[in-house]
Structures are given as structure tokens and as C-alpha cells.
Motif scaffolding. Sequence first.
Motif, PDB file in Angstrom:
ATOM      1  N   LEU A   1       0.669  -1.381   0.063  1.00 22.67           N
ATOM      2  CA  LEU A   1      -0.149   0.409  -0.311  1.00 22.67           C
ATOM      3  C   LEU A   1       0.615   1.255   0.150  1.00 22.67           C
ATOM      4  O   LEU A   1       1.617   1.648   0.898  1.00 22.67           O
ATOM      5  N   PRO A   2       0.785   1.651  -0.825  1.00 20.44           N
ATOM      6  CA  PRO A   2       1.020   3.444  -1.094  1.00 20.44           C
ATOM      7  C   PRO A   2       1.389   4.338   0.425  1.00 20.44           C
ATOM      8  O   PRO A   2       0.178   4.256   0.774  1.00 20.44           O
ATOM      9  N   SER A   3       2.684   4.727   0.640  1.00 17.90           N
ATOM     10  CA  SER A   3       1.658   6.305   1.743  1.00 17.90           C
ATOM     11  C   SER A   3       0.605   7.146   1.727  1.00 17.90           C
ATOM     12  O   SER A   3      -0.009   6.913   0.620  1.00 17.90           O
ATOM     13  N   SER A   4       0.773   7.452   2.924  1.00 18.36           N
ATOM     14  CA  SER A   4      -0.573   9.186   2.649  1.00 18.36           C
ATOM     15  C   SER A   4       0.008   9.785   1.497  1.00 18.36           C
ATOM     16  O   SER A   4      -1.087   9.694   1.039  1.00 18.36           O
ATOM     17  N   SER A   5       0.813  10.177   1.748  1.00 15.22           N
ATOM     18  CA  SER A   5       1.001  11.655   0.491  1.00 15.22           C
ATOM     19  C   SER A   5       0.988  10.546  -0.842  1.00 15.22           C
ATOM     20  O   SER A   5       1.101  11.237  -1.212  1.00 15.22           O
ATOM     21  N   GLU A   6       1.592   9.137  -0.856  1.00 15.77           N
ATOM     22  CA  GLU A   6       1.618   8.784  -2.721  1.00 15.77           C
ATOM     23  C   GLU A   6       0.061   8.750  -2.421  1.00 15.77           C
ATOM     24  O   GLU A   6      -0.029   8.431  -3.801  1.00 15.77           O
ATOM     25  N   ASN A   7      -1.109   8.421  -1.928  1.00 18.75           N
ATOM     26  CA  ASN A   7      -2.102   8.024  -2.898  1.00 18.75           C
ATOM     27  C   ASN A   7      -2.563   9.117  -2.731  1.00 18.75           C
ATOM     28  O   ASN A   7      -3.676   9.564  -3.540  1.00 18.75           O
ATOM     29  N   GLU A   8      -2.894   9.830  -2.251  1.00 22.20           N
ATOM     30  CA  GLU A   8      -3.177  11.398  -2.118  1.00 22.20           C
ATOM     31  C   GLU A   8      -2.529  12.054  -3.318  1.00 22.20           C
ATOM     32  O   GLU A   8      -3.362  12.616  -4.271  1.00 22.20           O
ATOM     33  N   LYS A   9      -0.484  11.945  -3.797  1.00 18.66           N
ATOM     34  CA  LYS A   9       0.012  12.138  -5.628  1.00 18.66           C
ATOM     35  C   LYS A   9      -0.993  11.290  -6.193  1.00 18.66           C
ATOM     36  O   LYS A   9      -1.353  11.550  -7.441  1.00 18.66           O
ATOM     37  N   ILE A  10      -1.497   9.889  -6.377  1.00 20.06           N
ATOM     38  CA  ILE A  10      -1.990   9.537  -7.269  1.00 20.06           C
ATOM     39  C   ILE A  10      -3.536   9.373  -7.683  1.00 20.06           C
ATOM     40  O   ILE A  10      -3.739  10.145  -8.674  1.00 20.06           O
ATOM     41  N   ALA A  11      -4.024  10.511  -6.556  1.00 17.96           N
ATOM     42  CA  ALA A  11      -5.434  10.717  -6.836  1.00 17.96           C
ATOM     43  C   ALA A  11      -6.064  12.042  -7.696  1.00 17.96           C
ATOM     44  O   ALA A  11      -6.048  12.406  -8.626  1.00 17.96           O
ATOM     45  N   VAL A  12      -4.946  12.917  -6.954  1.00 15.78           N
ATOM     46  CA  VAL A  12      -4.227  14.055  -7.774  1.00 15.78           C
ATOM     47  C   VAL A  12      -3.823  13.954  -9.184  1.00 15.78           C
ATOM     48  O   VAL A  12      -4.871  14.803 -10.611  1.00 15.78           O
ATOM     49  N   ASP A  13      -2.820  13.104  -9.374  1.00 16.90           N
ATOM     50  CA  ASP A  13      -2.432  13.157 -11.187  1.00 16.90           C
ATOM     51  C   ASP A  13      -3.263  12.241 -11.481  1.00 16.90           C
ATOM     52  O   ASP A  13      -3.770  13.095 -13.203  1.00 16.90           O
ATOM     53  N   THR A  14      -4.154  11.436 -11.524  1.00 16.75           N
ATOM     54  CA  THR A  14      -5.024  11.213 -11.522  1.00 16.75           C
ATOM     55  C   THR A  14      -6.064  12.264 -12.693  1.00 16.75           C
ATOM     56  O   THR A  14      -7.234  11.939 -13.205  1.00 16.75           O
ATOM     57  N   THR A  15      -7.088  12.631 -11.549  1.00 18.74           N
ATOM     58  CA  THR A  15      -8.023  13.755 -11.687  1.00 18.74           C
ATOM     59  C   THR A  15      -7.161  14.270 -12.951  1.00 18.74           C
ATOM     60  O   THR A  15      -8.099  15.002 -13.035  1.00 18.74           O
TER      61      THR A  15
ATOM     62  N   PRO B   1      -7.440   4.679   1.871  1.00 18.43           N
ATOM     63  CA  PRO B   1      -6.884   3.696   0.954  1.00 18.43           C
ATOM     64  C   PRO B   1      -7.157   2.434   1.053  1.00 18.43           C
ATOM     65  O   PRO B   1      -6.130   2.063   2.252  1.00 18.43           O
ATOM     66  N   PHE B   2      -7.049   1.410  -0.096  1.00 20.25           N
ATOM     67  CA  PHE B   2      -7.012   0.022   0.472  1.00 20.25           C
ATOM     68  C   PHE B   2      -6.380  -0.745  -0.537  1.00 20.25           C
ATOM     69  O   PHE B   2      -6.938  -0.592  -2.295  1.00 20.25           O
ATOM     70  N   LEU B   3      -5.788  -1.803  -0.388  1.00 23.38           N
ATOM     71  CA  LEU B   3      -5.146  -2.670  -1.451  1.00 23.38           C
ATOM     72  C   LEU B   3      -5.459  -4.254  -1.216  1.00 23.38           C
ATOM     73  O   LEU B   3      -4.986  -4.843  -0.127  1.00 23.38           O
ATOM     74  N   SER B   4      -5.829  -4.762  -2.234  1.00 20.75           N
ATOM     75  CA  SER B   4      -7.083  -5.956  -1.350  1.00 20.75           C
ATOM     76  C   SER B   4      -6.020  -7.196  -2.002  1.00 20.75           C
ATOM     77  O   SER B   4      -4.957  -6.466  -2.608  1.00 20.75           O
ATOM     78  N   GLU B   5      -6.831  -8.105  -1.655  1.00 25.20           N
ATOM     79  CA  GLU B   5      -5.613  -9.533  -2.053  1.00 25.20           C
ATOM     80  C   GLU B   5      -4.642  -9.514  -3.659  1.00 25.20           C
ATOM     81  O   GLU B   5      -4.189  -9.381  -3.950  1.00 25.20           O
ATOM     82  N   ASP B   6      -5.475  -9.196  -4.729  1.00 20.88           N
ATOM     83  CA  ASP B   6      -5.488  -9.377  -5.948  1.00 20.88           C
ATOM     84  C   ASP B   6      -4.583  -8.014  -6.188  1.00 20.88           C
ATOM     85  O   ASP B   6      -4.825  -8.007  -7.413  1.00 20.88           O
TER      86      ASP B   6
ATOM     87  N   PRO C   1     -18.482  25.498  -5.400  1.00 22.65           N
ATOM     88  CA  PRO C   1     -19.664  24.856  -4.872  1.00 22.65           C
ATOM     89  C   PRO C   1     -20.311  23.666  -4.925  1.00 22.65           C
ATOM     90  O   PRO C   1     -21.012  23.400  -3.669  1.00 22.65           O
ATOM     91  N   SER C   2     -19.309  22.918  -5.980  1.00 21.17           N
ATOM     92  CA  SER C   2     -19.405  21.585  -5.490  1.00 21.17           C
ATOM     93  C   SER C   2     -18.193  21.274  -5.579  1.00 21.17           C
ATOM     94  O   SER C   2     -17.254  21.378  -5.741  1.00 21.17           O
ATOM     95  N   GLN C   3     -18.613  19.990  -5.055  1.00 24.62           N
ATOM     96  CA  GLN C   3     -17.456  19.038  -4.979  1.00 24.62           C
ATOM     97  C   GLN C   3     -17.541  17.567  -6.042  1.00 24.62           C
ATOM     98  O   GLN C   3     -18.091  17.210  -6.108  1.00 24.62           O
ATOM     99  N   VAL C   4     -15.298  17.824  -6.347  1.00 24.54           N
ATOM    100  CA  VAL C   4     -14.938  16.607  -7.010  1.00 24.54           C
ATOM    101  C   VAL C   4     -15.479  15.506  -6.133  1.00 24.54           C
ATOM    102  O   VAL C   4     -14.337  15.292  -4.953  1.00 24.54           O
ATOM    103  N   GLU C   5     -16.152  14.426  -5.860  1.00 24.71           N
ATOM    104  CA  GLU C   5     -16.069  12.868  -5.688  1.00 24.71           C
ATOM    105  C   GLU C   5     -15.755  11.894  -6.691  1.00 24.71           C
ATOM    106  O   GLU C   5     -15.880  11.850  -8.128  1.00 24.71           O
ATOM    107  N   PHE C   6     -14.998  10.649  -6.079  1.00 22.03           N
ATOM    108  CA  PHE C   6     -14.113  10.148  -6.737  1.00 22.03           C
ATOM    109  C   PHE C   6     -13.732   8.749  -6.852  1.00 22.03           C
ATOM    110  O   PHE C   6     -13.847   8.608  -5.236  1.00 22.03           O
ATOM    111  N   ASP C   7     -13.717   7.653  -6.942  1.00 20.19           N
ATOM    112  CA  ASP C   7     -13.609   6.602  -6.284  1.00 20.19           C
ATOM    113  C   ASP C   7     -12.578   5.748  -7.697  1.00 20.19           C
ATOM    114  O   ASP C   7     -13.153   4.931  -9.175  1.00 20.19           O
ATOM    115  N   TYR C   8     -11.615   5.952  -7.250  1.00 14.87           N
ATOM    116  CA  TYR C   8     -10.236   5.241  -8.643  1.00 14.87           C
ATOM    117  C   TYR C   8      -9.661   3.631  -7.719  1.00 14.87           C
ATOM    118  O   TYR C   8     -10.108   3.401  -7.180  1.00 14.87           O
ATOM    119  N   SER C   9      -9.743   2.333  -9.280  1.00 13.80           N
ATOM    120  CA  SER C   9      -8.921   1.417  -9.342  1.00 13.80           C
ATOM    121  C   SER C   9      -7.791   1.657  -9.458  1.00 13.80           C
ATOM    122  O   SER C   9      -7.937   1.794 -10.992  1.00 13.80           O
TER     123      SER C   9
END
Length: 159
Positions: A34-48, A108-113, A126-134
Motif C-alpha cells: 500500500l502506498p503511503s498517505s502522501s503517495e495516495n494523495e498524489k495518485i488521486a490528484v494526478d489521476t484527476t 486507501p485499500f490494497l486488496s489481495e489481488d 460550490p460543488s465537490q469532485v467525488e472520485f472512486d478510483y481503482s
Amino acid sequence: MSTHKNRFKILKKLVLGAATLLLLACTAEEKQTLPSSSENEKIAVDTTLAFAKAVNANDLSFFRNQTTKEFKAEFSHGQFEKAFSGFIEQKINLLPVAKLKPKFHNPPFLSEDGTLTLKGYFPTRPSQVEFDYSFLWRDEGWKVSGVSLQINPVNTSSQ
């Protein structure tokens, strides 16, 4: 003749040994932690931001090209365009997320697979960006294997 058979047996063992080492090396490369908290944040920002740039260019193939081969096999270019065409039609600008830290609904979660799941939002107004990434680890990096993005109004009456 027996020397020839012995050489063949040795060669066969060497080939099988090399194949086993190659298989182990591939498995080790694919298995991630599982990536670190800062790495997960970066992955979410970079993907968006990658998605935002594709929207601003009116060409979602820029983003789809960064997804896993499994994603591309499951969702054609046409299906992907249809699912997210509203972002282009409404000219939604997601670039402001570059200056924000994502908030995760669940850790953030890393599954068995080996699937990394990041689910949360960017606190935009006034709106927020909701994401669900795999993501799956491919070619020495996390590649998108699933994506859900929504723009939802922020309920300010309870604040």
C-alpha cells in the motif's frame, strides 16, 4: 548416448530454473504494498488532473490511454466517451484540484489481488469532485483499472 541424455537433462533443468526465476521476478514486480498517505494523495490528484486535461482537450482518449489493458478490454473507447461525455459537454474544469488535498471517505485499500482503491473527494465549492478510483500495478506504476467521477453540490445549509 548417455552423455547426450545427461546434457539434455541438465539443459532442461537450466531452462526450467530460468523460467521459474522469471516467473518469480514477474510476480515480485506485480505484488505491491500500500502506498503511503502522501503517495495516495498524489495518485488521486494526478489521476484527476490527467482526466481534467483530457476533458479540456475534448478528447477522453488521452486519459483512456493511461488505463490498464484490462480496463481497455472491458470498456471500448465509445463506451468510455459515452460515460464521461457530460464533462466535455458541460465544459467542467477540474484543474482547480491541483491545489487541493483529496479527502478519503475510507482509508486507501490494497486488496489481495493487488487492486489499489482510492475513494474520496476534493473539497471544491460550490460543488465537490467525488472520485472512486481503482488501480493495478503495471509497467512500474499504478495504472487506472476503474474510474468513477461525479460533481456533487455541497450542502451548506448544515454548516
